[in-house]
Scaffold this motif. Sequence first.
Motif, mmCIF file in Angstrom:
data_model
loop_
_atom_site.group_PDB
_atom_site.id
_atom_site.type_symbol
_atom_site.label_atom_id
_atom_site.label_comp_id
_atom_site.label_asym_id
_atom_site.label_seq_id
_atom_site.Cartn_x
_atom_site.Cartn_y
_atom_site.Cartn_z
ATOM 1 N N GLY A 1 -76.390 52.173 -58.871
ATOM 2 C CA GLY A 1 -76.537 51.686 -57.515
ATOM 3 C C GLY A 1 -75.296 50.964 -57.045
ATOM 4 O O GLY A 1 -74.254 50.963 -57.704
ATOM 5 N N LYS A 2 -75.402 50.308 -55.904
ATOM 6 C CA LYS A 2 -74.272 49.567 -55.374
ATOM 7 C C LYS A 2 -74.106 48.251 -56.141
ATOM 8 O O LYS A 2 -75.028 47.760 -56.785
ATOM 9 N N THR A 3 -72.902 47.688 -56.041
ATOM 10 C CA THR A 3 -72.587 46.469 -56.801
ATOM 11 C C THR A 3 -72.312 45.308 -55.855
ATOM 12 O O THR A 3 -71.776 45.488 -54.757
ATOM 13 N N VAL A 4 -72.680 44.117 -56.293
ATOM 14 C CA VAL A 4 -72.404 42.890 -55.546
ATOM 15 C C VAL A 4 -71.661 41.933 -56.468
ATOM 16 O O VAL A 4 -72.100 41.656 -57.589
ATOM 17 N N GLY A 5 -70.498 41.454 -56.025
ATOM 18 C CA GLY A 5 -69.684 40.551 -56.822
ATOM 19 C C GLY A 5 -70.000 39.097 -56.518
ATOM 20 O O GLY A 5 -70.130 38.713 -55.347
ATOM 21 N N ILE A 6 -70.124 38.303 -57.571
ATOM 22 C CA ILE A 6 -70.390 36.865 -57.421
ATOM 23 C C ILE A 6 -69.321 36.089 -58.175
ATOM 24 O O ILE A 6 -69.099 36.330 -59.370
ATOM 25 N N PRO A 7 -68.633 35.170 -57.504
ATOM 26 C CA PRO A 7 -67.595 34.390 -58.191
ATOM 27 C C PRO A 7 -68.207 33.361 -59.140
ATOM 28 O O PRO A 7 -69.203 32.714 -58.816
ATOM 29 N N ARG A 8 -67.617 33.203 -60.302
ATOM 30 C CA ARG A 8 -68.068 32.226 -61.302
ATOM 31 C C ARG A 8 -67.503 30.859 -60.897
ATOM 32 O O ARG A 8 -66.581 30.325 -61.516
ATOM 33 N N ALA A 9 -68.072 30.299 -59.836
ATOM 34 C CA ALA A 9 -67.509 29.069 -59.262
ATOM 35 C C ALA A 9 -68.583 28.303 -58.500
ATOM 36 O O ALA A 9 -69.650 28.846 -58.158
ATOM 37 N N LEU A 10 -68.308 27.009 -58.268
ATOM 38 C CA LEU A 10 -69.113 26.137 -57.421
ATOM 39 C C LEU A 10 -70.599 26.169 -57.791
ATOM 40 O O LEU A 10 -70.931 26.108 -58.972
ATOM 41 N N PHE A 11 -71.486 26.276 -56.788
ATOM 42 C CA PHE A 11 -72.927 26.147 -57.037
ATOM 43 C C PHE A 11 -73.498 27.279 -57.871
ATOM 44 O O PHE A 11 -74.634 27.188 -58.343
ATOM 45 N N PHE A 12 -72.742 28.368 -58.078
ATOM 46 C CA PHE A 12 -73.246 29.448 -58.931
ATOM 47 C C PHE A 12 -73.361 28.994 -60.384
ATOM 48 O O PHE A 12 -74.080 29.622 -61.169
ATOM 49 N N PHE A 13 -72.658 27.918 -60.767
ATOM 50 C CA PHE A 13 -72.824 27.370 -62.115
ATOM 51 C C PHE A 13 -74.225 26.794 -62.303
ATOM 52 O O PHE A 13 -74.636 26.524 -63.424
ATOM 53 N N GLU A 14 -74.926 26.600 -61.217
ATOM 54 C CA GLU A 14 -76.296 26.091 -61.294
ATOM 55 C C GLU A 14 -77.308 27.152 -60.860
ATOM 56 O O GLU A 14 -78.364 27.301 -61.471
ATOM 57 N N ARG A 15 -76.984 27.924 -59.815
ATOM 58 C CA ARG A 15 -77.973 28.789 -59.180
ATOM 59 C C ARG A 15 -77.763 30.284 -59.450
ATOM 60 O O ARG A 15 -78.429 31.121 -58.840
ATOM 61 N N PHE A 16 -76.850 30.625 -60.354
ATOM 62 C CA PHE A 16 -76.616 32.048 -60.613
ATOM 63 C C PHE A 16 -77.872 32.783 -61.075
ATOM 64 O O PHE A 16 -78.109 33.934 -60.656
ATOM 65 N N PRO A 17 -78.736 32.210 -61.945
ATOM 66 C CA PRO A 17 -79.938 32.951 -62.354
ATOM 67 C C PRO A 17 -80.789 33.401 -61.167
ATOM 68 O O PRO A 17 -81.385 34.482 -61.198
ATOM 69 N N PHE A 18 -80.827 32.575 -60.110
ATOM 70 C CA PHE A 18 -81.607 32.931 -58.921
ATOM 71 C C PHE A 18 -81.017 34.170 -58.253
ATOM 72 O O PHE A 18 -81.720 35.154 -57.989
ATOM 73 N N TRP A 19 -79.709 34.130 -57.986
ATOM 74 C CA TRP A 19 -79.089 35.220 -57.237
ATOM 75 C C TRP A 19 -78.964 36.488 -58.080
ATOM 76 O O TRP A 19 -79.061 37.599 -57.557
ATOM 77 N N ASP A 20 -78.784 36.331 -59.377
ATOM 78 C CA ASP A 20 -78.723 37.491 -60.259
ATOM 79 C C ASP A 20 -80.058 38.242 -60.232
ATOM 80 O O ASP A 20 -80.099 39.477 -60.097
ATOM 81 N N ALA A 21 -81.151 37.481 -60.342
ATOM 82 C CA ALA A 21 -82.476 38.102 -60.328
ATOM 83 C C ALA A 21 -82.791 38.685 -58.947
ATOM 84 O O ALA A 21 -83.401 39.760 -58.839
ATOM 85 N N PHE A 22 -82.379 37.995 -57.891
ATOM 86 C CA PHE A 22 -82.657 38.457 -56.527
ATOM 87 C C PHE A 22 -81.997 39.812 -56.252
ATOM 88 O O PHE A 22 -82.655 40.775 -55.833
#
Length: 692
Positions: free
Chosen positions: A346-367
Amino acid sequence: MRAFLGIDIGSISTNLVLLDENNKVIAKRYLMTAGRPIEAVKQGLAEIWEEVGDQVEIGGVGTTGSGRHLIGELVGADIVKNEITAQAAAAIEIDPTVDTIFEIGGQDSKYISVENGAVVDFAMNKVCAAGTGSFLEEQAEKLGINIKEEFSSLAAQASSPAPLGDRCTVFIESELNNRLQKGASKADLSAGLAVAIVKNYLNKVVENRRIGNNIFFQGGVAFNQAVIKAFGQVTGKKITVPPNHEVTGALGIALIVRQERNWEKKSRFKGFAVSQLDLQVKTFECKSCPNLCEVNMIEQDNEAPLFFGGRCEKWENKEPGSETQLPDLFKEYNELIFARPTVKGGKTVGIPRALFFFERFPFWDAFFSALGLEVVLSSPTNPKIVREASENSAAEACFPITLAHGHIMDLISPTIVGKQQPDFIFLPSLINMERTSPKFTENFNCPFVQALPYFARAGIEFPPGVKVLSPHLEPQRGRKYFQDQLIRLAKILGKNKNEALAAIGRAEIAYEEARERLKTRGQQILSWIEKEKIPALAIISRPYNGADPALNLDIPKKLKGLGILPIPIDFLPIDQSDIADEFPNMYWNYGQKILAAAKFVDQHPDLSAIHITNFRCGPDSFISHFIKETITAKPFLQIEVDEHASDTGVITRLEAFLDSLKNVKARKEKAKIKEGQIYLGTLCGEKRTIYL
């Protein structure tokens, strides 16, 4: 006679002191380092050998200063200590009642608070050089004044010292030039410089810390009578310049060697013949990891080479058994947040390993995974990312915001072999977070975090095939409102409402599971350190400051090497610390969490804290003061980091802080002695205090 050698290797001067068994100085040397510490030490050893070498037997050697570890290996030091502890040891030996030490050297300055012969607080200059000797010397040279022979006498003749302020070097220098153009005399400018140095030191280093009544002024700048006088005038207190003030660091480490050296072992000192060695220094690039460190190698005759300059211990010479078996909680944290099964296709979405993603990445990864997209995460921070961050950041922001640009470039860069550009880059404008307490009315992210997508677009030219997703998100406004925002985001990706709601449900579960695992692991660790009395420190910071090795300067790793267990803020049960009544107007999300963690640490009997923050961080500029108000039962250390921060200064602060904690703990132990008890001392080799 038996003697003890102390060596203090600084960026400007290298000092050597030889003490006899009665703590009398037999010989001393004050030499310019001139960027060549090895040559300076060799010269000092040669001169001392020529003076008294055949009359003494070296009982032990100690090194201190910024080059202490390298020179310690080179000469065979028995003890290597930080310069805070060494400076204090010298002052306390000279006068056991000293309670405050001002120390100003060529490139750095220190404040040390002493109680009952023990260091209980300290501070070092962070980034400003206006309170150091080199700045004073540079400005005197521009005025055509000899700093040693003319400066003090000219300043003494001043009728009206020029007000130059107490800010950074640029402002003081600008005001100096302005006053000079307006006809100010060199005498008034000299006196003004002395006062500016003092005010800068008191405001930027000492800040609001206690200044006692028995003040020692140490370091090379203490030769300057004008600065001594300015200290007395500004503080309104007597300033004492002790004997051998220019070499108190070397004097202090020599005293420590005499007192603490293990006499069951022969001294490691390699002899004065070290001064005759032909040492070759070579440089190579270590390619074992993405850091690509420039490592220096010193080749020695008939001995293993010495290495320095790397960020890890791979090349460093370490004693057997120096590795600790403490768990790496920050590695666990990163694995828990970022490690997950990857949805392929499928299509890909890039997320930077920075800022609030150090806390909320599990949410956006699952979403995104639930919506059928493959999530691509940027690489862990490395020198390439740091370099590209600086080159592509259009705004003068804090280091974490700048670093986020480098992670975005890592996602879209076509230079990495086998790496594909993602179809989407996810850069939300995350305005706020869920409330940490119903008592708080607001829970905002800082404006720079909110504006990340706009900064990124201003500095980065995104490829035509990459679409940036920048939804405006406000979790604080409630679950229904947040869901509606995510449904609109899902529609952009071609998904309907039901698919979006299902993805939101999976994301919430993943996020809560991650938080629960952090909480459970934290409870295990806290129970363990309480039961086993494991020395531990809480790292109070934003998650992206504490968990990214580039932003924490490997402080957790350095603490582990010193036998201390560092604990991430998200391992602490901060929900147990209600700070809403004490700080009702704390509307920053991370401010609430940081102060709750500070309160927990203050009330915990086995924990102290290190606060990691950044230069140019607006919220932390006052949150830091609130931390000081919250942690009152014990010392805590604050370290500010940017892309130019130095490992050496951090290690010095850590070592000195740990010494300070030991002193405070020992002082509290003695305070427990009830009336009628006699303190017999500490049983040799055991961590027990004996009373009668």
